[in-house]
Each structure stands twice: as structure tokens, then as C-alpha cells.
Design a protein around this motif. Sequence first.
Motif, PDB file in Angstrom:
ATOM      1  N   SER A 121      24.348  32.477 -28.652  1.00 44.21           N
ATOM      2  CA  SER A 121      23.793  31.529 -27.263  1.00 44.21           C
ATOM      3  C   SER A 121      25.326  32.751 -26.056  1.00 44.21           C
ATOM      4  CB  SER A 121      24.228  29.968 -27.772  1.00 44.21           C
ATOM      5  OG  SER A 121      25.789  30.151 -27.574  1.00 44.21           O
ATOM      6  N   GLU A 122      24.826  31.429 -25.645  1.00 42.90           N
ATOM      7  CA  GLU A 122      25.385  32.167 -23.766  1.00 42.90           C
ATOM      8  C   GLU A 122      26.613  30.800 -23.443  1.00 42.90           C
ATOM      9  OE1 GLU A 122      23.121  34.638 -21.350  1.00 42.90           O
ATOM     10  OE2 GLU A 122      22.581  36.153 -22.776  1.00 42.90           O
ATOM     11  N   VAL A 123      26.521  29.931 -24.411  1.00 40.07           N
ATOM     12  CA  VAL A 123      27.357  28.504 -23.374  1.00 40.07           C
ATOM     13  C   VAL A 123      28.624  28.860 -23.778  1.00 40.07           C
ATOM     14  CG1 VAL A 123      27.263  26.060 -23.938  1.00 40.07           C
ATOM     15  CG2 VAL A 123      25.131  27.091 -24.733  1.00 40.07           C
ATOM     16  N   GLU A 124      29.393  28.297 -22.312  1.00 41.39           N
ATOM     17  CA  GLU A 124      30.445  29.142 -22.340  1.00 41.39           C
ATOM     18  C   GLU A 124      31.493  27.733 -22.597  1.00 41.39           C
ATOM     19  OE1 GLU A 124      31.041  29.528 -18.166  1.00 41.39           O
ATOM     20  OE2 GLU A 124      29.692  29.912 -17.497  1.00 41.39           O
ATOM     21  N   GLY A 145      23.409  21.477 -39.114  1.00 47.33           N
ATOM     22  CA  GLY A 145      24.763  22.501 -38.347  1.00 47.33           C
ATOM     23  C   GLY A 145      25.875  21.251 -38.069  1.00 47.33           C
ATOM     24  N   PRO A 146      26.872  21.180 -37.618  1.00 50.04           N
ATOM     25  CA  PRO A 146      28.179  21.018 -37.270  1.00 50.04           C
ATOM     26  C   PRO A 146      27.879  19.713 -36.173  1.00 50.04           C
ATOM     27  CG  PRO A 146      28.452  23.441 -37.167  1.00 50.04           C
ATOM     28  CD  PRO A 146      27.519  23.267 -37.569  1.00 50.04           C
ATOM     29  N   ALA A 147      28.141  19.326 -35.601  1.00 51.38           N
ATOM     30  CA  ALA A 147      28.914  18.536 -35.003  1.00 51.38           C
ATOM     31  C   ALA A 147      27.220  18.376 -33.630  1.00 51.38           C
ATOM     32  CB  ALA A 147      29.124  19.402 -32.827  1.00 51.38           C
ATOM     33  N   GLU A 148      27.254  17.837 -32.260  1.00 51.29           N
ATOM     34  CA  GLU A 148      25.432  17.518 -31.683  1.00 51.29           C
ATOM     35  C   GLU A 148      25.037  18.343 -31.451  1.00 51.29           C
ATOM     36  OE1 GLU A 148      28.540  17.069 -28.613  1.00 51.29           O
ATOM     37  OE2 GLU A 148      28.854  15.838 -30.238  1.00 51.29           O
ATOM     38  N   THR A 149      25.052  19.473 -32.097  1.00 52.01           N
ATOM     39  CA  THR A 149      24.419  20.740 -31.021  1.00 52.01           C
ATOM     40  C   THR A 149      22.618  20.401 -31.653  1.00 52.01           C
ATOM     41  OG1 THR A 149      25.848  22.218 -30.983  1.00 52.01           O
ATOM     42  CG2 THR A 149      23.958  22.744 -30.569  1.00 52.01           C
ATOM     43  N   GLY A 150      22.562  20.383 -33.186  1.00 51.44           N
ATOM     44  CA  GLY A 150      21.015  19.891 -33.147  1.00 51.44           C
ATOM     45  C   GLY A 150      20.502  18.341 -33.047  1.00 51.44           C
ATOM     46  N   GLU A 151      21.024  17.669 -32.256  1.00 51.55           N
ATOM     47  CA  GLU A 151      20.588  17.017 -32.281  1.00 51.55           C
ATOM     48  C   GLU A 151      19.940  16.726 -31.275  1.00 51.55           C
ATOM     49  OE1 GLU A 151      23.386  14.129 -32.604  1.00 51.55           O
ATOM     50  OE2 GLU A 151      24.010  13.395 -34.914  1.00 51.55           O
ATOM     51  N   LYS A 152      20.891  17.145 -29.877  1.00 54.30           N
ATOM     52  CA  LYS A 152      20.521  18.274 -29.098  1.00 54.30           C
ATOM     53  C   LYS A 152      19.694  18.951 -28.985  1.00 54.30           C
ATOM     54  CE  LYS A 152      24.991  17.763 -26.471  1.00 54.30           C
ATOM     55  NZ  LYS A 152      26.148  18.400 -26.055  1.00 54.30           N
ATOM     56  N   PHE A 153      19.529  20.094 -29.826  1.00 54.05           N
ATOM     57  CA  PHE A 153      18.238  20.898 -30.320  1.00 54.05           C
ATOM     58  C   PHE A 153      16.890  20.050 -30.586  1.00 54.05           C
ATOM     59  CE2 PHE A 153      15.438  23.986 -32.849  1.00 54.05           C
ATOM     60  CZ  PHE A 153      15.305  24.572 -32.115  1.00 54.05           C
ATOM     61  N   PHE A 185      17.950  27.126 -26.853  1.00 53.63           N
ATOM     62  CA  PHE A 185      17.158  26.811 -27.504  1.00 53.63           C
ATOM     63  C   PHE A 185      15.734  27.168 -26.715  1.00 53.63           C
ATOM     64  CE2 PHE A 185      19.713  22.625 -26.974  1.00 53.63           C
ATOM     65  CZ  PHE A 185      20.379  22.817 -27.455  1.00 53.63           C
ATOM     66  N   LYS A 186      15.226  27.546 -25.604  1.00 53.57           N
ATOM     67  CA  LYS A 186      14.372  28.234 -25.894  1.00 53.57           C
ATOM     68  C   LYS A 186      14.345  29.525 -26.397  1.00 53.57           C
ATOM     69  CE  LYS A 186      11.426  29.812 -22.008  1.00 53.57           C
ATOM     70  NZ  LYS A 186      11.256  30.569 -20.597  1.00 53.57           N
ATOM     71  N   ASN A 187      15.555  30.668 -27.006  1.00 58.25           N
ATOM     72  CA  ASN A 187      15.266  31.155 -27.891  1.00 58.25           C
ATOM     73  C   ASN A 187      15.169  31.346 -29.416  1.00 58.25           C
ATOM     74  OD1 ASN A 187      16.057  32.813 -25.583  1.00 58.25           O
ATOM     75  ND2 ASN A 187      18.245  32.811 -25.978  1.00 58.25           N
ATOM     76  N   ILE A 188      15.634  29.793 -29.768  1.00 55.57           N
ATOM     77  CA  ILE A 188      15.307  29.773 -30.954  1.00 55.57           C
ATOM     78  C   ILE A 188      13.947  28.977 -31.379  1.00 55.57           C
ATOM     79  CG2 ILE A 188      16.231  27.222 -32.327  1.00 55.57           C
ATOM     80  CD1 ILE A 188      18.519  27.406 -31.348  1.00 55.57           C
ATOM     81  N   LYS A 232      27.809  27.815 -30.379  1.00 61.33           N
ATOM     82  CA  LYS A 232      27.511  29.908 -30.316  1.00 61.33           C
ATOM     83  C   LYS A 232      26.710  30.625 -31.082  1.00 61.33           C
ATOM     84  CE  LYS A 232      32.835  28.577 -29.965  1.00 61.33           C
ATOM     85  NZ  LYS A 232      34.450  29.231 -30.596  1.00 61.33           N
ATOM     86  N   LYS A 233      26.085  29.820 -31.809  1.00 61.59           N
ATOM     87  CA  LYS A 233      25.129  30.819 -32.343  1.00 61.59           C
ATOM     88  C   LYS A 233      24.079  29.619 -33.448  1.00 61.59           C
ATOM     89  CE  LYS A 233      28.201  32.157 -36.729  1.00 61.59           C
ATOM     90  NZ  LYS A 233      29.318  31.178 -35.708  1.00 61.59           N
ATOM     91  N   ALA A 234      23.128  30.487 -34.112  1.00 59.74           N
ATOM     92  CA  ALA A 234      22.203  29.300 -34.888  1.00 59.74           C
ATOM     93  C   ALA A 234      22.122  30.937 -35.926  1.00 59.74           C
ATOM     94  CB  ALA A 234      20.701  29.353 -34.158  1.00 59.74           C
ATOM     95  N   HIS A 235      21.819  30.647 -36.922  1.00 59.68           N
ATOM     96  CA  HIS A 235      21.510  31.650 -38.079  1.00 59.68           C
ATOM     97  C   HIS A 235      19.854  30.794 -38.613  1.00 59.68           C
ATOM     98  CE1 HIS A 235      25.094  33.116 -38.640  1.00 59.68           C
ATOM     99  NE2 HIS A 235      26.234  32.031 -38.676  1.00 59.68           N
ATOM    100  N   ILE A 236      18.877  31.781 -38.434  1.00 63.10           N
ATOM    101  CA  ILE A 236      16.679  31.173 -39.434  1.00 63.10           C
ATOM    102  C   ILE A 236      16.754  31.748 -40.464  1.00 63.10           C
ATOM    103  CG2 ILE A 236      14.944  31.057 -37.851  1.00 63.10           C
ATOM    104  CD1 ILE A 236      16.769  31.274 -35.161  1.00 63.10           C
TER     105      ILE A 236
END
Length: 143
Positions: A30-33, A87-95, A70-73, A11-15
Motif C-alpha cells: 500500500s501507499e498509506v502514510e 488479518g490484524p486490526a480493522e483493515t480487513g473490515e474496511k476492505f 483496495f482497488k489494486n487488491i 501496509k501490505k496484502a498477501h494474496i
Amino acid sequence: MRQIGIWLDKKKAHIVDIHDGRVSLNTILSEVEDFHPSGGFGLGYKGSPQDAMAENKYMKREKQQLKKYFKNIVSAVSEAENLVIFGPAETGEKFYKELTESYSDIKAKVKDVVKTDSMTKKQVKAWVKEFFNIPIRVKGFLS
């Protein structure tokens, strides 16, 4: 030296950007549904061919939405000298996988990918400072 920590989920990234003794936090949404199937899509039962096709379409759409996210990040962290992803889950690994496939210059700056729980913005800042061994100020004193 510019050191950046990225806490992210779908849902979001804190940088957290640490540069010249200053710490800033920027949030990218993010705009992930969300996808919550509540039964079969076509034939009236879960697991039907139409159900699988609808789920496949969603997965393709999600993959494209994640690429844009990811491109925005990447745009926000391109000037980093050191990065940590957490972060939680696997979004960091996907990034990290996306960095490996499409942004090798940014990937080379990643020091670690760490699974963590959900955090407040304050906790995210403190975590990044601790990771990069930056002294944390508490009520005017260095701790």
C-alpha cells in the motif's frame, strides 16, 4: 475452482491464489502514510483547532490512499470464485465495507472476514489452505 485468501493490513496484502492444484502468493504494497502526531500542529498544544484540522486532512488523505490500495487488491482477485479476507486490526473490515459499497460482484464471493494475528508468508499460505480444506503437503506426504 479459483479460491483466494487475502491477508491484509495497512501496509501490505498477501494474496494466496489456489487454482488447479497450484498455490501462488502475490504481495501488494500500500501507499498509506503513517501518521504520528508528536504534539500540536499550530497553537502549541495538542487538541487545538489547527491540530484537529491537520488530523482531518490526514484522515481524508488516508481514506483516498486506502481506496487506491483496495482497488489494486480488487484487480488482483477479480477472477476468484471464493474469497476469504483475514488479518490484524480493522483493515480487513474496511476492505469488506469498500467491497460492499463499490464492488458488489466481488463482495458476493466473500465467504468470511476473520481477524488474525500477523503471519509469515508460509503461515498465510497454510491458513488459506486450511480454510478451503486443501490438503497440506509435508515432506512429500499428504497430511
